[in-house]
Design an enzyme around this catalytic site. Structure first.
Site, short mmCIF file in Angstrom:
data_model
loop_
_atom_site.label_atom_id
_atom_site.label_comp_id
_atom_site.label_asym_id
_atom_site.label_seq_id
_atom_site.Cartn_x
_atom_site.Cartn_y
_atom_site.Cartn_z
N ASP A 21 33.28 39.81 81.77
CA ASP A 21 33.32 41.22 81.36
C ASP A 21 31.98 41.87 81.67
O ASP A 21 30.96 41.50 81.11
CB ASP A 21 33.62 41.27 79.85
CG ASP A 21 33.54 42.67 79.30
OD1 ASP A 21 33.65 43.63 80.08
OD2 ASP A 21 33.36 42.80 78.07
N ASP A 25 33.50 45.77 77.09
CA ASP A 25 34.65 46.19 76.29
C ASP A 25 35.52 45.00 75.87
O ASP A 25 36.61 45.18 75.33
CB ASP A 25 35.48 47.24 77.04
CG ASP A 25 36.09 46.69 78.33
OD1 ASP A 25 35.79 45.52 78.68
OD2 ASP A 25 36.86 47.41 78.99
N ASP A 98 48.10 39.05 93.79
CA ASP A 98 49.30 38.52 93.15
C ASP A 98 50.40 39.57 93.25
O ASP A 98 50.32 40.62 92.61
CB ASP A 98 48.96 38.22 91.68
CG ASP A 98 49.77 37.08 91.10
OD1 ASP A 98 50.98 37.04 91.37
OD2 ASP A 98 49.19 36.25 90.38
N ASP A 200 54.65 35.96 92.97
CA ASP A 200 55.16 35.66 91.64
C ASP A 200 56.68 35.47 91.65
O ASP A 200 57.41 36.30 92.19
CB ASP A 200 54.79 36.85 90.75
CG ASP A 200 55.05 36.61 89.29
OD1 ASP A 200 54.33 35.79 88.70
OD2 ASP A 200 55.96 37.25 88.73
N GLU A 255 55.08 31.08 94.21
CA GLU A 255 55.27 30.35 92.97
C GLU A 255 56.68 29.75 93.05
O GLU A 255 57.67 30.48 93.03
CB GLU A 255 55.17 31.30 91.77
CG GLU A 255 55.33 30.55 90.47
CD GLU A 255 55.41 31.44 89.24
OE1 GLU A 255 55.10 30.95 88.15
OE2 GLU A 255 55.78 32.61 89.36
N HIS A 328 47.33 29.79 84.80
CA HIS A 328 47.33 30.63 83.60
C HIS A 328 48.60 30.50 82.77
O HIS A 328 48.72 31.14 81.74
CB HIS A 328 47.14 32.08 84.04
CG HIS A 328 48.30 32.58 84.86
ND1 HIS A 328 48.61 32.04 86.10
CD2 HIS A 328 49.24 33.50 84.62
CE1 HIS A 328 49.69 32.64 86.58
NE2 HIS A 328 50.10 33.53 85.70
N ASP A 329 49.56 29.71 83.23
CA ASP A 329 50.82 29.56 82.50
C ASP A 329 50.94 28.22 81.78
O ASP A 329 51.96 27.96 81.16
CB ASP A 329 52.00 29.68 83.47
CG ASP A 329 52.15 31.09 84.03
OD1 ASP A 329 51.78 32.05 83.33
OD2 ASP A 329 52.64 31.24 85.16
C1 GLC Z 1 55.01 34.04 86.68
C2 GLC Z 1 53.61 34.25 86.19
C3 GLC Z 1 53.65 34.42 84.70
C4 GLC Z 1 54.49 35.63 84.40
C5 GLC Z 1 55.87 35.54 85.04
C6 GLC Z 1 56.56 36.87 85.04
O1 GLC Z 1 55.56 32.87 86.20
O2 GLC Z 1 52.79 33.21 86.61
O3 GLC Z 1 52.38 34.54 84.15
O4 GLC Z 1 54.63 35.77 83.02
O5 GLC Z 1 55.80 35.13 86.37
O6 GLC Z 1 55.96 37.74 85.95
CA CA Z 2 35.31 45.00 80.90
#
Ligand code: GLC
Ligand code: CA
Length: 557
Positions: A21, A25, A98, A200, A255, A328-329
């Site tokens: 950051d 914020d 992405d 995605d 993905e 991140h999932d």
């Molecule tokens: C993919 C992303 C995930 C998101 C989902 C819907 O799996 O990696 O974070 O919630 O798609 O877009």
């Molecule tokens: Ca920021």
């Protein structure tokens, strides 16, 4: 086999909200990434993948896009983006974005228009259906994030489809206008010079005709057979590649939700000209039996070896995959597959040896390079992830698990584990932000011991091990392209293999146990110094190695 920059390059995924950051914020931003470009370069990574940075109401942290060609104001401005792209390129790295093409946000102008009336020109950008005969949703499809995949719209008396949250309506790819809109958005970024896209949930874009009910088998199979791999998906991907991606020096990383090793070739075989590579879910979900927050199975090394093997065989001739141990999932890789207490550092390094010596493009997730761990959230108020929150709230209704157990499951498997801010130093909030108020998500309290600053100064840290390994990997094509030969495939505690490419050979030995183990290798390595070793010593008597807990070594012979 064709060698290319995106095969040998290492991808580093940035989750911008949690990276750094710059303006206090409490939310990571683009300038925060610019500030850390030297750091990223010091890792020897090649391709930065940014999780979505586009305008979004953030129901699903940017995976719900309300304008594909604008930057989310919390993250900065287009000027900041242009500067980030330029400076990334100046350092010899590439940048991919992405692309969330399966759905947008319900606050996108397309959806706002579509909702106005049945004859609105945007109506057909989405999937609308009449209620079923009993007045309920048109079929039994469940959302990935719990509850029905259909939401009722009062104005028109129809339902719209959302495979994710109800603020993420699915786009109707049958409509050529939708496809052209998406291609235009892609061109907008490619014309600026971005180097490609992570796509995605791309296997979901083509829906089955008539929206048939899902049979009563587990959710994973429903995804494969009902949601993903629809009848026109390959036609769309070919079109997208032909019209857009192939017109640039760019690549696509899918993905691979719902893709298995048997149908993967249809997406990634290079003669099909669809996608350049995908990351699959078999490793990421190897302890998740049937979708998140369902049954969990214990980690099983032989099973994992089998997954790597079947994918290697599947893509051997014509395809290419990326290889991820976390993102991140999912929960943090060291907490899931290693050990985040006594043998934290050794296991994090050992796992990275495994990951970096598998075939495929190496795909690292931010924070794994310092061995960031899962977080233990103390109450549901600290949970931010919409998937976890939906699970918790639904469980309040069904009372399937106690509240305590539901929170425990979230702590074990939930996506917030991977979304806590990067721990830069041991100052307040791990140096992620300068504010006095709390960042958008809690910082893992272990930032005092696990942080970049501390590891930067320590020659045997996880961070410096990553750097060394990545640098070494660049010098030896065998890491990336080598043919694989297993030693003792059925050994449940040790993963050992040999890789060969042209004149080069490496042998990798990994102890997955928290105790010392002997391993007899069928080669004479007594005179060979390990190329990399996550301990300072290696004990060897004749051909028997005495491996320390989570010890990992690479030999070059
Ligand atoms: C993919 C992303 C995930 C998101 C989902 C819907 O799996 O990696 O974070 O919630 O798609 O877009
Ligand atoms: Ca920021």
């Amino acid at each position: 086999m064709e060698l290319s920059w995106f095969k040998k390059g290492t991808i580093y995924q940035i989750y911008p909200r949690s990276f750094n950051d710059s303006n206090g914020d409490g939310i990571g931003d683009l300038r925060g990434i610019i500030e850390k470009l030297d750091y990223l370069q010091s890792l020897h990574v090649d391709i930065l993948w940014l999780s979505p940075i586009f305008s979004s109401p953030n129901d699903d942290n940017g995976y719900d896009i309300s304008d594909y060609c604008a930057i989310m104001p919390e993250f900065g401005t287009m000027k900041d983006f242009d500067e980030l792209l330029k400076k990334t390129h100046e350092r010899g790295m590439r940048l991919i974005l992405d692309l969330v093409a399966n759905h947008c946000s319900d606050e996108h102008i397309w959806f706002k228009e579509a909702k106005k009336s049945k004859d609105n020109p945007y109506r057909d950008y989405f999937h609308w259906r009449k209620p079923s005969s009993n007045g309920g949703p048109p079929n039994n499809w469940k959302s990935f994030f719990g509850g029905s995949a259909w939401e009722y719209d009062e104005t028109s008396g129809e339902y719209y489809l959302h495979l994710f949250t109800k603020k993420q309506p699915d786009l109707n790819w049958e409509n050529p206008k939708v496809r052209e809109e998406m291609y235009d958005a892609m061109r907008f970024w490619l014309d600026k010079g971005v180097d490609g896209f992570r796509m995605d949930v791309i296997p979901l874009i083509s829906k089955r005709e008539g929206y048939p009910d899902a049979p009563g088998f587990g959710f994973r199979k429903v995804i494969e057979e009902v949601y993903a791999n629809g009848p026109r998906v390959h036609e769309y991907l070919k079109e997208m590649t032909e019209k857009v991606v192939s017109q640039y020096d760019a690549f696509s990383l899918a993905e691979g939700v719902g893709i298995n090793h048997e149908n993967a070739g249809l997406y990634i075989d290079n003669d099909r000209k669809e996608l350049n590579m995908l990351y699959h879910f078999d490793i990421l979900e190897c302890t998740i039996v049937n979708g998140k927050f369902e049954e969990v199975s214990p980690f099983d090394l032989v099973n994992m070896k089998g997954i790597f093997k079947k994918w290697r065989d599947a893509v051997h001739k014509k395809g290419w995959i990326a290889n991820a141990m976390g993102n991140h999932d999912f929960a943090r890789m060291v907490s899931r597959f290693g050990e985040d207490k006594e043998h934290w550092a050794a296991s994090a390094k050992m796992l990275f040896i495994m990951q970096a010596t598998q075939n495929g493009t190496l795909n690292i997730y931010q924070g794994d390079e310092i061995g960031m761990t899962n977080i233990e959230l103390e109450s549901i108020d600290e949970v931010r992830d919409i998937q976890s929150l939906n699970f918790y709230n639904e469980n309040l209704k069904t009372k399937r698990y106690s509240k305590e157990l539901a929170l425990k499951m979230i702590n074990n498997e939930g996506r917030d584990n991977a979304r806590t801010p990067i721990q830069w130093n041991d100052e307040i909030n791990g140096g992620f932000t300068t504010i006095k108020k709390e960042p958008w998500i809690k910082v893992n309290p272990n930032y005092n011991t696990i942080n970049v600053k501390k590891q930067d100064d320590d020659p045997v840290s996880i961070l410096n091990f990553y750097r060394n390994l990545l640098k070494t990997r660049k010098q030896h094509d065998v890491f990336v392209y080598g043919d694989f030969e297993e030693l003792e495939f059925n050994n449940p505690e040790i993963y050992a293999y040999k890789k060969k490419f042209k004149e080069e050979e490496i042998i990798v030995i990994l102890n997955f146990k928290n105790v010392t183990l002997d391993f007899k290798i069928p080669y004479n390595l007594s005179d060979v110094e390990p190329l990399l070793n996550n301990y300072e010593v290696l004990e060897m008597n004749n051909n028997v190695m005495n491996l320390k807990p989570y010890q990992g070594v690479i030999f070059k012979i």
